[in-house]
Design a protein around this motif. Sequence first.
Motif, PDB file in Angstrom:
ATOM      1  N   ASP A 157      73.887  10.888   6.241  1.00  0.00           N
ATOM      2  CA  ASP A 157      74.021  11.979   5.266  1.00  0.00           C
ATOM      3  C   ASP A 157      72.659  12.397   4.720  1.00  0.00           C
ATOM      4  O   ASP A 157      72.355  13.590   4.618  1.00  0.00           O
ATOM      5  CB  ASP A 157      74.921  11.570   4.105  1.00  0.00           C
ATOM      6  CG  ASP A 157      76.378  11.398   4.498  1.00  0.00           C
ATOM      7  OD1 ASP A 157      76.761  11.855   5.603  1.00  0.00           O
ATOM      8  OD2 ASP A 157      77.132  10.787   3.703  1.00  0.00           O
ATOM      9  N   ARG A 158      71.850  11.423   4.351  1.00  0.00           N
ATOM     10  CA  ARG A 158      70.528  11.719   3.775  1.00  0.00           C
ATOM     11  C   ARG A 158      69.650  12.468   4.770  1.00  0.00           C
ATOM     12  O   ARG A 158      68.976  13.426   4.422  1.00  0.00           O
ATOM     13  CB  ARG A 158      69.847  10.413   3.332  1.00  0.00           C
ATOM     14  CG  ARG A 158      68.407  10.562   2.907  1.00  0.00           C
ATOM     15  CD  ARG A 158      68.257  11.413   1.641  1.00  0.00           C
ATOM     16  NE  ARG A 158      66.874  11.635   1.327  1.00  0.00           N
ATOM     17  CZ  ARG A 158      66.214  12.782   1.544  1.00  0.00           C
ATOM     18  NH1 ARG A 158      66.839  13.825   2.058  1.00  0.00           N
ATOM     19  NH2 ARG A 158      64.948  12.896   1.227  1.00  0.00           N
ATOM     20  N   LYS A 201      70.073  16.264   5.348  1.00  0.00           N
ATOM     21  CA  LYS A 201      69.606  17.187   4.299  1.00  0.00           C
ATOM     22  C   LYS A 201      68.458  18.049   4.836  1.00  0.00           C
ATOM     23  O   LYS A 201      67.749  17.646   5.755  1.00  0.00           O
ATOM     24  CB  LYS A 201      69.136  16.408   3.066  1.00  0.00           C
ATOM     25  CG  LYS A 201      70.189  15.522   2.455  1.00  0.00           C
ATOM     26  CD  LYS A 201      70.975  16.249   1.433  1.00  0.00           C
ATOM     27  CE  LYS A 201      71.886  15.246   0.729  1.00  0.00           C
ATOM     28  NZ  LYS A 201      73.106  15.809   0.328  1.00  0.00           N
ATOM     29  N   THR A 231      70.686  17.590  11.100  1.00  0.00           N
ATOM     30  CA  THR A 231      71.986  18.051  10.611  1.00  0.00           C
ATOM     31  C   THR A 231      73.168  17.601  11.456  1.00  0.00           C
ATOM     32  O   THR A 231      74.301  17.612  10.988  1.00  0.00           O
ATOM     33  CB  THR A 231      72.002  19.586  10.496  1.00  0.00           C
ATOM     34  OG1 THR A 231      71.671  20.135  11.778  1.00  0.00           O
ATOM     35  CG2 THR A 231      71.001  20.065   9.452  1.00  0.00           C
TER      36      THR A 231
END
Length: 183
Positions: free
Chosen positions: A77-78, A81, A87
């Motif tokens: 997830d990080r 960003k 992505t």
Amino acid sequence: MVRKFTDEPVAEASLQRILRNALKGPSAGFSQGQGFLVLTGEELAKFWEFGASWAPETVTTAPVAIVPLSVKNAYLDRYAKPDKGFTDRDDSWWRVPYWDVDTGMATMLILQTAVDEGLGAVFFGLAPESVDRLHGEFGVPEDHDPIGVVALGHGAESGPSPGSSPTTVARRDFDDVIRFGHW
């Protein structure tokens, strides 16, 4: 590493310091993908029913167990960003699973702070068949993967436990392990 503990409880201030220090470890992209399940009392007794199958029986004398949990999704997830730009959340570009590395570093901070607090601790593995039970019995989210267990308390032995690896295997020499400038 301490494998046998007294029945003296761990002071709450010591436990809090140990846990606060665990949160200060390095974290790739400041992903902070760790969780820690702290078990004492009845919960710990329940855990010892299945959680120490890979450890010496005496480890169950510890009054505290901390289960460090690695959270891969926090890293994916990080790094999805905009400032990181991965992505697709694909983990194939991670040559090393930093979610496990960083959780291991946080665990080392637990062990070092325990020593600094005058306590004893031992890190041991959690058997694969125990992982589902850990998740189910303690409500651990499925994406939180235990990397092992830290048993924590006041050591009941001085020096290495009889029969432990340090009593049967010599530590490797400095020059066999460390190289400067070139291997």
